[in-house]
Design a protein around this motif. Structure first.
Motif, mmCIF file in Angstrom:
data_model
loop_
_atom_site.group_PDB
_atom_site.id
_atom_site.type_symbol
_atom_site.label_atom_id
_atom_site.label_comp_id
_atom_site.label_asym_id
_atom_site.label_seq_id
_atom_site.Cartn_x
_atom_site.Cartn_y
_atom_site.Cartn_z
ATOM 1 N N VAL A 52 0.835 -1.196 0.000
ATOM 2 C CA VAL A 52 0.000 0.000 0.000
ATOM 3 C C VAL A 52 0.870 1.246 0.000
ATOM 4 C CG1 VAL A 52 -1.682 1.325 1.324
ATOM 5 C CG2 VAL A 52 -1.941 -1.150 1.102
ATOM 6 N N PHE A 53 1.865 1.269 0.869
ATOM 7 C CA PHE A 53 2.760 2.426 0.923
ATOM 8 C C PHE A 53 3.496 2.613 -0.400
ATOM 9 C CE2 PHE A 53 2.937 1.664 5.694
ATOM 10 C CZ PHE A 53 2.131 2.748 5.985
ATOM 11 N N ARG A 54 3.965 1.510 -0.967
ATOM 12 C CA ARG A 54 4.750 1.612 -2.208
ATOM 13 C C ARG A 54 3.910 2.100 -3.384
ATOM 14 N NH1 ARG A 54 7.739 -4.024 -0.746
ATOM 15 N NH2 ARG A 54 9.556 -3.141 0.315
ATOM 16 N N ALA A 91 9.116 0.746 7.412
ATOM 17 C CA ALA A 91 7.661 0.620 7.474
ATOM 18 C C ALA A 91 6.990 0.937 6.153
ATOM 19 C CB ALA A 91 7.111 1.548 8.563
ATOM 20 N N PHE A 92 7.507 1.952 5.446
ATOM 21 C CA PHE A 92 6.836 2.441 4.249
ATOM 22 C C PHE A 92 7.386 1.873 2.948
ATOM 23 C CE2 PHE A 92 6.748 6.730 6.692
ATOM 24 C CZ PHE A 92 5.851 6.221 7.600
ATOM 25 N N GLY A 93 8.672 1.524 2.954
ATOM 26 C CA GLY A 93 9.282 1.066 1.711
ATOM 27 C C GLY A 93 9.718 2.208 0.816
ATOM 28 N N GLN A 121 -5.053 9.819 0.254
ATOM 29 C CA GLN A 121 -4.119 9.028 -0.563
ATOM 30 C C GLN A 121 -4.090 7.584 -0.095
ATOM 31 O OE1 GLN A 121 -0.424 11.402 -0.087
ATOM 32 N NE2 GLN A 121 -0.213 11.126 -2.304
ATOM 33 N N MET A 122 -3.952 7.408 1.216
ATOM 34 C CA MET A 122 -3.878 6.069 1.769
ATOM 35 C C MET A 122 -5.165 5.305 1.521
ATOM 36 S SD MET A 122 -0.850 6.012 2.775
ATOM 37 C CE MET A 122 -1.130 4.277 2.984
ATOM 38 N N PHE A 147 -5.186 -6.018 0.856
ATOM 39 C CA PHE A 147 -5.387 -5.225 2.059
ATOM 40 C C PHE A 147 -6.863 -4.933 2.267
ATOM 41 C CE2 PHE A 147 -5.522 -1.846 5.035
ATOM 42 C CZ PHE A 147 -4.353 -1.925 5.782
ATOM 43 N N ALA A 148 -7.569 -4.636 1.179
ATOM 44 C CA ALA A 148 -8.990 -4.306 1.300
ATOM 45 C C ALA A 148 -9.766 -5.431 1.974
ATOM 46 C CB ALA A 148 -9.586 -4.006 -0.069
#
Length: 244
Positions: free
Chosen positions: A59-61, A228-230, A167-168, A178-179
């Motif tokens: 998700v972050f990427r 954590a975020f990548g 955004q997230m 994830f959903a």
């Protein structure tokens, strides 16, 4: 004070504290020292389980690649919290810190036992339109905190949190894995993000009073956010449309 002028410190900490100012809030009393803050912040994604990291990293990427036209799946970003899950999350957070800093882990464990940090956070987030049971809001709290933290600041406006949260939310909605995540998994991710946000803000406040510590704190936040975020939050820009 108008909501638009409320700073990150008030959004994230508020009554939870200007954590270095006496009296310290319930869960912060005696827990925060520079070593604990540095050790904890540098751990980043390792404060979560393997399944949580595997779910959140994609998700972050994809944050900057998800179109702004993506529809938001409200069910995907919300979760129903469980006190049993929260207790487990706090215990796991402490356990992972214990691997690198046993003394501070014990102090943090005692602090968590005195009061509920997530409940306190919820009381601060809701008045400015952020929901602790919304995993996108929790992720945004962490991301905006990290963005300013690596710059030695505790600034931030509610509009910035909301832009990053949107955004997230879009990125989560576009990620089928994830959903469909369980409430427990989303709760773990959200609560870890909120605790990390408080600790990062606390660390920057501490370093502002002890400037010689600021480089180490910035580096720890940067290292933890990459884990954590990548991605490297030091290279990102924060604007009206979020992070880019």
């Amino acid at each position: 004070m108008p909501v638009s002028k409320i700073t990150l410190r008030k959004v994230v900490l508020g009554a939870v504290g200007a954590l270095l100012l006496a009296p310290a809030p319930a869960w912060a009393q005696g827990a925060f020292n520079m070593g604990m803050l540095t050790n904890t912040l540098s751990q980043g994604g390792s404060t979560q389980s393997e399944s949580a990291r595997a779910s959140s990293l994609p998700v972050f990427r994809s944050l900057s690649r998800t179109p702004r036209t993506t529809a938001i799946n409200r069910d995907a970003i919300h979760y129903s919290p469980s006190m049993a899950v929260r207790k487990r999350n706090m215990a796991q957070f402490v356990s992972r810190l214990r691997r690198v800093d046993p003394t501070s882990a014990t102090e943090l464990e005692r602090s968590f036992a005195r009061s509920d940090p997530i409940a306190e956070m919820g009381g601060l987030m809701r008045p400015v339109g952020l929901n602790p049971n919304n995993v996108a809001d929790a992720m945004a709290t962490y991301l905006v905190t990290a963005y300013y933290g690596v710059r030695g600041s505790t600034d931030g406006e509610p509009a910035e949190f909301k832009a990053v949260s949107a955004q997230m939310a879009r990125a989560i909605s576009a990620n089928g894995t994830f959903a469909g995540a369980s409430d427990a998994l989303k709760q773990e991710i959200a609560e870890s993000m909120m605790i990390q946000a408080v600790l990062a803000n606390q660390a920057v406040q501490a370093a502002q009073k002890k400037p010689s510590a600021m480089p180490a704190i910035k580096a720890a936040i940067a290292k933890g956010s990459r884990a954590a975020f990548g991605f490297d939050v030091t290279r990102m820009r924060l604007g009206p449309n979020g992070l880019s």
